[in-house]
Enzyme design. Sequence first.
Site, short mmCIF file in Angstrom:
data_model
loop_
_atom_site.label_atom_id
_atom_site.label_comp_id
_atom_site.label_asym_id
_atom_site.label_seq_id
_atom_site.Cartn_x
_atom_site.Cartn_y
_atom_site.Cartn_z
CB ILE A 85 -0.95 0.00 1.20
CG1 ILE A 85 -1.91 -1.18 1.07
CG2 ILE A 85 -1.70 1.31 1.31
CD1 ILE A 85 -2.86 -1.35 2.22
NE ARG A 135 5.61 5.98 1.53
CZ ARG A 135 5.12 6.72 2.49
NH1 ARG A 135 5.89 7.21 3.43
NH2 ARG A 135 3.84 7.00 2.53
CB THR A 178 -0.26 5.59 2.52
OG1 THR A 178 -1.12 4.48 2.81
CG2 THR A 178 -0.87 6.47 1.44
CB CYS A 179 2.36 0.81 3.99
SG CYS A 179 3.22 -0.32 5.09
CG ASP A 180 5.94 5.32 7.02
OD1 ASP A 180 5.80 5.98 5.96
OD2 ASP A 180 5.70 5.79 8.15
#
Length: 115
Positions: free
Chosen positions: A7, A14, A9-11
């Site tokens: 996803i 990333r 927006t998931c740190d």
Amino acid sequence: MLTLYVIDTCDTCRKARKALEDNGVPFKTHDLRKDGLSAELLEHILERVPLQDAVNKRSTTWRNLPQEDKDSLDATSARQLLLEHPTLLKRPLLDTGGDALKVGYRAGDYDKLSS
């Protein structure tokens, strides 16, 4: 080719993506929120990851579910919830094309992967 289910927006997702890039490992990304989670893809994942390991019970989505949905969670209801709310799936998931998927990411997890 490897597939990294994320996803955006998931740190942690990333960090996992950056680790693959830094190691020069070719991969494609599948964003569960944007690209969706089909029943076929979910079954592919659940053939390799135990259901209890696939549901992210620390997510905001899980916390916002009605208590009755959480209390009555079984294999059938979990599949339905995951299809309705793909953000309930633990991530990142790294599919190497083998019999297992790597769930989650910690620094160093992908160091042994090569291009």
